[in-house]
Design a protein around this motif. Structure first.
Motif, PDB file in Angstrom:
ATOM      1  N   VAL A  30       0.843  -1.194   0.000  1.00  0.00           N
ATOM      2  CA  VAL A  30       0.000   0.000   0.000  1.00  0.00           C
ATOM      3  C   VAL A  30       0.882   1.250   0.000  1.00  0.00           C
ATOM      4  O   VAL A  30       0.753   2.116  -0.861  1.00  0.00           O
ATOM      5  CB  VAL A  30      -0.938  -0.006   1.213  1.00  0.00           C
ATOM      6  CG1 VAL A  30      -1.718   1.287   1.291  1.00  0.00           C
ATOM      7  CG2 VAL A  30      -1.878  -1.206   1.155  1.00  0.00           C
TER       8      VAL A  30
ATOM      9  N   GLU B 272     -13.319  -1.982  -2.804  1.00  0.00           N
ATOM     10  CA  GLU B 272     -12.125  -2.738  -3.197  1.00  0.00           C
ATOM     11  C   GLU B 272     -10.950  -2.555  -2.241  1.00  0.00           C
ATOM     12  O   GLU B 272      -9.912  -3.211  -2.380  1.00  0.00           O
ATOM     13  CB  GLU B 272     -11.691  -2.384  -4.627  1.00  0.00           C
ATOM     14  CG  GLU B 272     -11.545  -0.907  -4.897  1.00  0.00           C
ATOM     15  CD  GLU B 272     -12.783  -0.308  -5.552  1.00  0.00           C
ATOM     16  OE1 GLU B 272     -13.912  -0.634  -5.106  1.00  0.00           O
ATOM     17  OE2 GLU B 272     -12.603   0.503  -6.478  1.00  0.00           O
ATOM     18  N   ASP B 273     -11.088  -1.678  -1.258  1.00  0.00           N
ATOM     19  CA  ASP B 273     -10.070  -1.551  -0.217  1.00  0.00           C
ATOM     20  C   ASP B 273     -10.254  -2.595   0.893  1.00  0.00           C
ATOM     21  O   ASP B 273      -9.429  -2.694   1.798  1.00  0.00           O
ATOM     22  CB  ASP B 273     -10.103  -0.152   0.416  1.00  0.00           C
ATOM     23  CG  ASP B 273      -9.704   0.939  -0.551  1.00  0.00           C
ATOM     24  OD1 ASP B 273     -10.366   1.993  -0.569  1.00  0.00           O
ATOM     25  OD2 ASP B 273      -8.723   0.733  -1.307  1.00  0.00           O
TER      26      ASP B 273
ATOM     27  N   ASP C 169      -0.064   2.957  -6.435  1.00  0.00           N
ATOM     28  CA  ASP C 169      -1.046   3.756  -7.169  1.00  0.00           C
ATOM     29  C   ASP C 169      -2.411   3.732  -6.485  1.00  0.00           C
ATOM     30  O   ASP C 169      -3.127   4.735  -6.482  1.00  0.00           O
ATOM     31  CB  ASP C 169      -1.178   3.238  -8.605  1.00  0.00           C
ATOM     32  CG  ASP C 169       0.044   3.558  -9.446  1.00  0.00           C
ATOM     33  OD1 ASP C 169       0.201   2.923 -10.505  1.00  0.00           O
ATOM     34  OD2 ASP C 169       0.853   4.417  -9.048  1.00  0.00           O
ATOM     35  N   SER C 170      -2.753   2.604  -5.889  1.00  0.00           N
ATOM     36  CA  SER C 170      -4.059   2.458  -5.255  1.00  0.00           C
ATOM     37  C   SER C 170      -4.213   3.341  -4.028  1.00  0.00           C
ATOM     38  O   SER C 170      -5.329   3.632  -3.600  1.00  0.00           O
ATOM     39  CB  SER C 170      -4.285   0.999  -4.870  1.00  0.00           C
ATOM     40  OG  SER C 170      -3.279   0.572  -3.949  1.00  0.00           O
TER      41      SER C 170
END
Length: 129
Positions: free
Chosen positions: A48, A89-90, A62-63
């Motif tokens: 992350v 989606e986290d 990037d996320s």
């Protein structure tokens, strides 16, 4: 190597925020590379963001860029992961990790899980309405 304990996971609605903490129970985090990773069901563990405690530089996946930040509390031997604008989606188990060799070897932190020696037990974050 340090022993790490995470806390702060839970259920949050999409668009919400959550703060995770990672505390070193047996010493300082000085000179460590500290990484936050996550693993969603059926998926591989992914990085992350990570912190180079020597330079103070943070590297973001990037996320995470623009939504997640890391802060350090030297007095408490801890770091926190502040997450905002959370998305379904986290959803994942979030882990903190630390390693004393990475900064010396690479002069930076990295988001490669296999390179970290110390890991916390993980804390579950669920983003759902």
């Amino acid at each position: 190597q340090v022993q790490l304990v995470e806390s702060g996971g839970g259920v949050v609605q999409p668009g919400g925020s959550l703060k995770l903490s990672c505390t070193a129970t047996n010493g300082s985090l000085d000179n460590y590379a500290i990484g936050w990773f996550r693993q969603a069901p059926g998926k591989e563990r992914e990085g992350v963001l990570c912190l180079n405690t020597v330079s103070g530089t943070t590297f973001y996946a990037d996320s995470a860029r623009g939504r997640f930040t890391i802060d350090r509390d030297d007095a408490a031997n801890s770091v926190s992961l502040q997450m905002t604008s959370l998305k379904p989606e986290d959803t994942a188990v979030y882990y903190c990790a630390a390693d004393l060799k990475l900064i010396e070897l690479f002069k930076m932190c990295v988001l490669t899980a296999s390179l970290y020696d110390s890991w916390g037990q993980g804390t579950l974050v669920t983003v759902s309405s």
